[in-house]
Scaffold this motif. Structure first.
Motif, short mmCIF file in Angstrom:
data_model
loop_
_atom_site.label_atom_id
_atom_site.label_comp_id
_atom_site.label_asym_id
_atom_site.label_seq_id
_atom_site.Cartn_x
_atom_site.Cartn_y
_atom_site.Cartn_z
N PRO A 97 0.87 -1.18 0.04
CA PRO A 97 -0.08 -0.07 -0.01
C PRO A 97 0.75 1.15 0.19
O PRO A 97 1.88 1.37 0.75
N GLY A 98 0.39 2.32 -0.68
CA GLY A 98 0.95 3.49 -0.77
C GLY A 98 2.14 3.50 -1.83
O GLY A 98 2.84 4.62 -2.08
N LYS A 99 2.67 2.31 -2.40
CA LYS A 99 3.69 2.43 -3.28
C LYS A 99 3.08 2.33 -4.72
O LYS A 99 2.26 1.54 -4.72
N THR A 100 3.71 2.76 -5.79
CA THR A 100 3.23 2.63 -7.02
C THR A 100 4.36 1.97 -7.61
O THR A 100 5.74 2.40 -7.84
N PHE A 101 4.22 1.08 -8.56
CA PHE A 101 5.42 0.51 -9.46
C PHE A 101 4.69 0.42 -10.91
O PHE A 101 3.40 0.23 -10.92
N SER A 102 5.56 0.30 -11.89
CA SER A 102 5.01 0.08 -13.23
C SER A 102 5.46 -1.26 -13.47
O SER A 102 6.50 -1.64 -14.10
N LEU A 103 4.48 -2.08 -13.40
CA LEU A 103 4.80 -3.70 -13.42
C LEU A 103 3.82 -4.15 -14.43
O LEU A 103 2.67 -3.70 -14.82
N GLY A 104 4.58 -5.21 -15.50
CA GLY A 104 3.75 -6.06 -16.45
C GLY A 104 3.09 -7.07 -15.49
O GLY A 104 3.69 -7.74 -14.79
N VAL A 105 1.89 -7.13 -16.14
CA VAL A 105 1.14 -8.15 -15.70
C VAL A 105 0.42 -8.89 -16.67
O VAL A 105 -0.21 -8.38 -17.64
N TYR A 106 0.73 -10.26 -16.77
CA TYR A 106 0.36 -11.03 -17.96
C TYR A 106 -0.38 -12.50 -17.43
O TYR A 106 0.11 -12.94 -16.60
N VAL A 107 -1.82 -12.49 -17.95
CA VAL A 107 -2.40 -13.85 -17.37
C VAL A 107 -2.55 -14.74 -18.54
O VAL A 107 -3.18 -14.04 -19.52
N THR A 108 -2.42 -16.01 -18.29
CA THR A 108 -2.63 -16.83 -19.55
C THR A 108 -3.72 -17.69 -19.14
O THR A 108 -4.10 -17.85 -18.13
N GLU A 109 -4.40 -18.43 -20.09
CA GLU A 109 -5.31 -19.39 -19.99
C GLU A 109 -5.00 -20.53 -19.09
O GLU A 109 -3.69 -20.71 -19.00
N GLY A 110 -5.64 -20.79 -17.94
CA GLY A 110 -5.09 -21.89 -17.21
C GLY A 110 -4.77 -20.99 -15.99
O GLY A 110 -4.19 -21.93 -14.72
N GLY A 111 -4.48 -19.89 -15.94
CA GLY A 111 -4.21 -19.11 -14.47
C GLY A 111 -2.69 -19.13 -14.08
O GLY A 111 -2.34 -18.76 -12.98
N LEU A 112 -2.03 -18.94 -15.13
CA LEU A 112 -0.62 -18.38 -15.09
C LEU A 112 -0.42 -17.10 -15.11
O LEU A 112 -0.56 -16.47 -16.12
#
Length: 101
Positions: free
Chosen positions: A49-64
């Motif tokens: 909380p209170g921190k910001t990051f520029s993160l990439g989030v990739y979700v694939t079929e099957g929950g990876l």
């Protein structure tokens, strides 16, 4: 005559109910992945909380879930990974692209 009107009205009501039920189908997989991505991003925000990051989030079929980007320290990285693993539907987290900088 009144009986015929009742049957027509009942038929129309059943048709409307059947149509509404068909709209309540499970979302396509792409929408499921999009919903999971939103939940993962919320989990990241809750983990640090209170921190910001520029993160990439990739979700694939099957929950990876694959995370990429840079965080401030190892404890932030560990907290993010732990929180993302708790998201419903996440089967595994690949955080090899999540670095400390």
């Amino acid at each position: 005559m009144h009986h015929k009107k009742s049957i027509v009205a009942l038929s129309l009501l059943l048709l409307v109910v059947a149509s509404a039920c068909s709209l309540n189908r499970q979302l396509p997989k792409a929408a499921d992945e999009e919903a999971m991505m939103v939940e993962v991003r919320s989990a990241i925000a809750a983990a640090v909380p209170g921190k910001t990051f520029s993160l990439g989030v990739y979700v694939t079929e099957g929950g990876l879930v694959t995370l990429t980007g840079t965080v401030n320290n190892a404890s932030d990285r560990d907290a993010i990974i732990a929180k993302v693993r708790q998201v419903n539907g996440v089967r595994s987290v690949n955080a090899s692209g999540l670095t400390v900088g």
